[in-house]
Design a protein around this motif. Structure first.
Motif, PDB file in Angstrom:
ATOM      1  N   ALA A 113      91.407  57.983  65.234  1.00 39.33           N
ATOM      2  CA  ALA A 113      91.912  58.663  64.039  1.00 39.33           C
ATOM      3  C   ALA A 113      90.793  58.982  63.054  1.00 39.33           C
ATOM      4  O   ALA A 113      90.844  60.009  62.360  1.00 39.33           O
ATOM      5  CB  ALA A 113      92.984  57.807  63.363  1.00 39.33           C
ATOM      6  N   ARG A 114      89.773  58.119  62.967  1.00 39.91           N
ATOM      7  CA  ARG A 114      88.668  58.319  62.028  1.00 39.91           C
ATOM      8  C   ARG A 114      87.333  58.364  62.770  1.00 39.91           C
ATOM      9  O   ARG A 114      86.311  57.888  62.253  1.00 39.91           O
ATOM     10  CB  ARG A 114      88.664  57.218  60.977  1.00 39.91           C
ATOM     11  CG  ARG A 114      89.939  57.168  60.139  1.00 39.91           C
ATOM     12  CD  ARG A 114      89.864  56.059  59.099  1.00 39.91           C
ATOM     13  NE  ARG A 114      88.870  56.356  58.083  1.00 39.91           N
ATOM     14  CZ  ARG A 114      89.106  57.008  56.949  1.00 39.91           C
ATOM     15  NH1 ARG A 114      90.323  57.450  56.687  1.00 39.91           N
ATOM     16  NH2 ARG A 114      88.157  57.241  56.077  1.00 39.91           N
ATOM     17  N   VAL A 115      87.349  58.911  63.973  1.00 36.07           N
ATOM     18  CA  VAL A 115      86.139  59.034  64.786  1.00 36.07           C
ATOM     19  C   VAL A 115      85.915  60.505  65.119  1.00 36.07           C
ATOM     20  O   VAL A 115      86.857  61.217  65.482  1.00 36.07           O
ATOM     21  CB  VAL A 115      86.246  58.209  66.088  1.00 36.07           C
ATOM     22  CG1 VAL A 115      85.024  58.443  66.968  1.00 36.07           C
ATOM     23  CG2 VAL A 115      86.381  56.727  65.762  1.00 36.07           C
ATOM     24  N   LYS A 116      84.665  60.959  64.970  1.00 35.68           N
ATOM     25  CA  LYS A 116      84.303  62.330  65.305  1.00 35.68           C
ATOM     26  C   LYS A 116      83.169  62.321  66.327  1.00 35.68           C
ATOM     27  O   LYS A 116      82.262  61.486  66.250  1.00 35.68           O
ATOM     28  CB  LYS A 116      83.858  63.100  64.054  1.00 35.68           C
ATOM     29  CG  LYS A 116      84.931  63.309  63.014  1.00 35.68           C
ATOM     30  CD  LYS A 116      84.377  64.089  61.832  1.00 35.68           C
ATOM     31  CE  LYS A 116      85.448  64.323  60.771  1.00 35.68           C
ATOM     32  NZ  LYS A 116      84.897  65.080  59.602  1.00 35.68           N
ATOM     33  N   PHE A 117      83.220  63.253  67.260  1.00 35.53           N
ATOM     34  CA  PHE A 117      82.158  63.427  68.240  1.00 35.53           C
ATOM     35  C   PHE A 117      81.540  64.808  68.014  1.00 35.53           C
ATOM     36  O   PHE A 117      82.238  65.831  68.086  1.00 35.53           O
ATOM     37  CB  PHE A 117      82.700  63.309  69.660  1.00 35.53           C
ATOM     38  CG  PHE A 117      83.107  61.917  70.028  1.00 35.53           C
ATOM     39  CD1 PHE A 117      82.193  61.011  70.536  1.00 35.53           C
ATOM     40  CD2 PHE A 117      84.425  61.504  69.851  1.00 35.53           C
ATOM     41  CE1 PHE A 117      82.568  59.722  70.868  1.00 35.53           C
ATOM     42  CE2 PHE A 117      84.816  60.221  70.185  1.00 35.53           C
ATOM     43  CZ  PHE A 117      83.873  59.325  70.692  1.00 35.53           C
ATOM     44  N   LEU A 118      80.256  64.832  67.709  1.00 42.44           N
ATOM     45  CA  LEU A 118      79.524  66.071  67.484  1.00 42.44           C
ATOM     46  C   LEU A 118      78.510  66.252  68.606  1.00 42.44           C
ATOM     47  O   LEU A 118      77.673  65.370  68.839  1.00 42.44           O
ATOM     48  CB  LEU A 118      78.814  66.046  66.125  1.00 42.44           C
ATOM     49  CG  LEU A 118      79.696  65.835  64.888  1.00 42.44           C
ATOM     50  CD1 LEU A 118      78.839  65.797  63.634  1.00 42.44           C
ATOM     51  CD2 LEU A 118      80.744  66.934  64.782  1.00 42.44           C
ATOM     52  N   TRP A 119      78.596  67.376  69.303  1.00 35.54           N
ATOM     53  CA  TRP A 119      77.667  67.673  70.383  1.00 35.54           C
ATOM     54  C   TRP A 119      76.433  68.336  69.788  1.00 35.54           C
ATOM     55  O   TRP A 119      76.532  69.328  69.050  1.00 35.54           O
ATOM     56  CB  TRP A 119      78.332  68.581  71.411  1.00 35.54           C
ATOM     57  CG  TRP A 119      79.475  67.912  72.119  1.00 35.54           C
ATOM     58  CD1 TRP A 119      80.728  67.689  71.626  1.00 35.54           C
ATOM     59  CD2 TRP A 119      79.453  67.361  73.433  1.00 35.54           C
ATOM     60  NE1 TRP A 119      81.498  67.037  72.560  1.00 35.54           N
ATOM     61  CE2 TRP A 119      80.749  66.823  73.686  1.00 35.54           C
ATOM     62  CE3 TRP A 119      78.492  67.273  74.452  1.00 35.54           C
ATOM     63  CZ2 TRP A 119      81.081  66.200  74.881  1.00 35.54           C
ATOM     64  CZ3 TRP A 119      78.826  66.659  75.645  1.00 35.54           C
ATOM     65  CH2 TRP A 119      80.105  66.129  75.851  1.00 35.54           C
ATOM     66  N   SER A 120      75.279  67.783  70.105  1.00 35.22           N
ATOM     67  CA  SER A 120      74.048  68.276  69.487  1.00 35.22           C
ATOM     68  C   SER A 120      73.802  69.748  69.796  1.00 35.22           C
ATOM     69  O   SER A 120      73.315  70.494  68.939  1.00 35.22           O
ATOM     70  CB  SER A 120      72.859  67.435  69.946  1.00 35.22           C
ATOM     71  OG  SER A 120      72.665  67.551  71.341  1.00 35.22           O
ATOM     72  N   SER A 121      74.151  70.190  71.008  1.00 35.42           N
ATOM     73  CA  SER A 121      73.935  71.598  71.360  1.00 35.42           C
ATOM     74  C   SER A 121      74.756  72.512  70.456  1.00 35.42           C
ATOM     75  O   SER A 121      74.254  73.543  69.981  1.00 35.42           O
ATOM     76  CB  SER A 121      74.300  71.833  72.826  1.00 35.42           C
ATOM     77  OG  SER A 121      75.647  71.432  73.078  1.00 35.42           O
ATOM     78  N   ASP A 122      76.002  72.140  70.187  1.00 36.38           N
ATOM     79  CA  ASP A 122      76.850  72.962  69.319  1.00 36.38           C
ATOM     80  C   ASP A 122      76.356  72.959  67.883  1.00 36.38           C
ATOM     81  O   ASP A 122      76.307  74.009  67.220  1.00 36.38           O
ATOM     82  CB  ASP A 122      78.299  72.459  69.370  1.00 36.38           C
ATOM     83  CG  ASP A 122      78.935  72.638  70.744  1.00 36.38           C
ATOM     84  OD1 ASP A 122      78.455  73.497  71.507  1.00 36.38           O
ATOM     85  OD2 ASP A 122      79.899  71.904  71.042  1.00 36.38           O
ATOM     86  N   GLU A 123      75.993  71.785  67.377  1.00 37.88           N
ATOM     87  CA  GLU A 123      75.569  71.689  65.977  1.00 37.88           C
ATOM     88  C   GLU A 123      74.240  72.401  65.750  1.00 37.88           C
ATOM     89  O   GLU A 123      74.043  73.044  64.709  1.00 37.88           O
ATOM     90  CB  GLU A 123      75.463  70.215  65.569  1.00 37.88           C
ATOM     91  CG  GLU A 123      76.783  69.468  65.579  1.00 37.88           C
ATOM     92  CD  GLU A 123      77.816  70.101  64.662  1.00 37.88           C
ATOM     93  OE1 GLU A 123      77.452  70.451  63.518  1.00 37.88           O
ATOM     94  OE2 GLU A 123      78.972  70.259  65.087  1.00 37.88           O
ATOM     95  N   ILE A 124      73.318  72.296  66.722  1.00 35.04           N
ATOM     96  CA  ILE A 124      72.038  72.987  66.563  1.00 35.04           C
ATOM     97  C   ILE A 124      72.246  74.494  66.609  1.00 35.04           C
ATOM     98  O   ILE A 124      71.661  75.252  65.825  1.00 35.04           O
ATOM     99  CB  ILE A 124      71.050  72.531  67.653  1.00 35.04           C
ATOM    100  CG1 ILE A 124      70.664  71.064  67.431  1.00 35.04           C
ATOM    101  CG2 ILE A 124      69.796  73.402  67.646  1.00 35.04           C
ATOM    102  CD1 ILE A 124      69.805  70.471  68.537  1.00 35.04           C
ATOM    103  N   THR A 125      73.107  74.949  67.509  1.00 32.87           N
ATOM    104  CA  THR A 125      73.372  76.385  67.619  1.00 32.87           C
ATOM    105  C   THR A 125      74.053  76.928  66.363  1.00 32.87           C
ATOM    106  O   THR A 125      73.690  77.995  65.853  1.00 32.87           O
ATOM    107  CB  THR A 125      74.257  76.662  68.848  1.00 32.87           C
ATOM    108  OG1 THR A 125      73.592  76.195  70.032  1.00 32.87           O
ATOM    109  CG2 THR A 125      74.531  78.147  68.995  1.00 32.87           C
ATOM    110  N   ASN A 126      75.016  76.179  65.835  1.00 32.02           N
ATOM    111  CA  ASN A 126      75.756  76.633  64.652  1.00 32.02           C
ATOM    112  C   ASN A 126      74.937  76.549  63.372  1.00 32.02           C
ATOM    113  O   ASN A 126      75.281  77.193  62.377  1.00 32.02           O
ATOM    114  CB  ASN A 126      77.037  75.820  64.492  1.00 32.02           C
ATOM    115  CG  ASN A 126      78.011  76.040  65.643  1.00 32.02           C
ATOM    116  OD1 ASN A 126      77.998  77.089  66.287  1.00 32.02           O
ATOM    117  ND2 ASN A 126      78.846  75.042  65.914  1.00 32.02           N
TER     118      ASN A 126
END
Length: 283
Positions: A228-241
């Motif tokens: 419920a209070r956990v997020k997963f951020l993919w480095s490839s997506d965040e770097i691209t965005n």
């Protein structure tokens, strides 16, 4: 008399500076009802402000007389040092210094007591988060952060998808994350897929790396991690965005770093300095 004269000659500049500073202090104190009560409490009668006002008036008169005396070239320093206004001015100076010292000591003690004071409504949250780590650089800062942010503070972790999950990474990680989220935090995981690619994990196959990353997430769900209070951020997506901000900072760091210094960081990848690829240097 000779000793008093020589002492007065040596200390005359200091006395003059002290008089200027003392006059400013007395002007401030004379306009403060709190200062009046402080003076009265020194006399042992906190409710009797007449004594305080009388003390302030006498000391102020002493300052006026001192300024007049020191401005008069016909007065000797010996006469000034032995005069009643001088003694009153010195007494006022000592009084102000003593009260300031006492006030500062009281403020310091109050601050220390406030820092040590437990916050019953937040103490369980602090203890829960504190139990996750073996060490904490500043317990007081952590407690203050949790009190100020309450349900808005964030915790970070990251991992390279590189293979099967072991028990400590799966079960123990879920327990610790649940403690942090129960205390009101939001846990952010960085899935370092591009970094796993640069570090040659899963044979450098990006699709396999992403599949393993999804597998690890499913294992944590199965072990009871509250998402419920956990997020997963993919480095490839965040770097691209956020390419402009990310690569601008990356290039600036590269400009300020030598190759020898970069190579010394290779232990985080489990590699030796002699066998680094260009991608691992970028890592």
């Amino acid at each position: 008399q000779a000793l008093a004269f020589r002492t007065g000659v040596l200390l005359a500049p200091l006395w003059w500076l002290a008089l200027i500073r003392l006059r400013r202090e007395m002007d401030a104190m004379a306009s403060s009802a709190v200062a009046h009560r402080m003076c009265a409490s020194l006399q042992g009668t906190a409710s009797d402000e007449k004594l305080a006002l009388q003390f302030l008036n006498v000391t102020t008169e002493g300052l006026d007389a001192m300024q007049t005396a020191t401005a008069n070239p016909s007065r000797s320093i010996d006469d000034i040092v032995g005069s009643r206004p001088f003694l009153l001015a010195v007494g006022g100076a000592l009084f102000c210094l003593r009260r300031r010292r006492v006030h500062r000591r009281a403020e310091a003690e109050t601050a220390k007591a406030a820092a040590r004071r437990a916050y019953p409504q937040d103490d369980w949250r602090f203890k829960l988060v504190r139990s996750v780590g073996e060490e904490c650089q500043a317990d007081r800062e952590l407690r203050g952060l949790m009190k100020m942010k309450r349900n808005k503070f964030k915790l970070y972790d990251g991992f390279e998808p590189s293979g099967r999950m072991h028990i400590a990474q799966g079960v123990f990680k879920a327990i610790n994350v649940n403690k942090c989220t129960k205390a009101g935090g939001t846990f952010v995981f960085w899935v370092a897929d591009w970094f796993a690619l640069m570090n040659d994990k899963m044979g450098g196959d990006l699709e396999k790396i992403r599949t393993v990353g999804k597998y690890l997430i499913e294992v944590w769900k199965a072990t009871g991690m509250d998402m419920a209070r956990v997020k997963f951020l993919w480095s490839s997506d965040e770097i691209t965005n956020n390419a402009e901000a990310y690569w601008g900072q990356a290039l600036d760091i590269a400009r300020r770093s030598t190759l020898a210094r970069i190579k010394k960081c290779c232990q985080i990848m489990g590699r030796s300095e002699d066998s680094l690829t260009a991608a691992q240097i970028m890592y």
